[in-house]
Design an enzyme around this catalytic site. Structure first.
Site, PDB file in Angstrom:
ATOM      1  N   CYS A 152      -0.286   3.769   3.266  1.00  0.00           N
ATOM      2  CA  CYS A 152       0.654   3.024   3.988  1.00  0.00           C
ATOM      3  C   CYS A 152       2.601   3.201   4.177  1.00  0.00           C
ATOM      4  O   CYS A 152       2.418   3.556   5.147  1.00  0.00           O
ATOM      5  CB  CYS A 152       0.412   1.388   4.218  1.00  0.00           C
ATOM      6  SG  CYS A 152      -1.119   1.356   4.159  1.00  0.00           S
TER       7      CYS A 152
ATOM      8  N   CYS B 146       0.979  -1.223   0.392  1.00  0.00           N
ATOM      9  CA  CYS B 146      -0.356  -0.202   0.330  1.00  0.00           C
ATOM     10  C   CYS B 146       0.848   1.305   0.116  1.00  0.00           C
ATOM     11  O   CYS B 146       1.274   1.431   1.164  1.00  0.00           O
ATOM     12  CB  CYS B 146      -1.310   0.201   1.172  1.00  0.00           C
ATOM     13  SG  CYS B 146      -1.480   1.326   1.523  1.00  0.00           S
TER      14      CYS B 146
END
Length: 105
Positions: free
Chosen positions: A33, A30
């Site tokens: 993230c 991600c």
């Protein structure tokens, strides 16, 4: 350094904690993230002993992610006395997370 939360240690480390806990639900693939990772580490250092700051990999710990209905990542849950007191979804400025942690302390 941010703590590593898992399905196995979540109850002991997070729900039974006597200080507020910020849990970053993330995945290695991600992009947002990855942007939040250094922020989470900085907050872990800053609030050491006053709040627990850690990460939970949703790919490896799906049970906990499902229990808290984490639909998109990153999702940060602020948990105090075993209850979710705040939720932040997406990459956000460090100051926003700091103010939420401060208000929970």
């Amino acid at each position: 350094m941010a703590l590593a939360f898992t399905d196995l240690n979540f109850e002991a480390e997070v729900l039974n904690s006597d200080i507020p806990v910020l849990v970053d639900f993330y995945a290695d693939w991600c992009g947002p993230c990855k942007m939040m990772a250094p922020v989470i580490d900085e907050l872990a250092k800053k609030y050491e002993g006053k709040a627990k700051i850690g990460k939970l990999n949703v790919d490896q710990n799906g049970e906990t992610a499902q229990k808290y209905r984490v639909m998109s990542i990153p999702t940060m849950l602020l948990i105090k006395n075993g209850q979710v007191v705040d939720t932040v979804v997406g990459a956000v400025p460090k100051q926003q997370l700091e103010s939420k942690i401060e208000s929970a302390m």
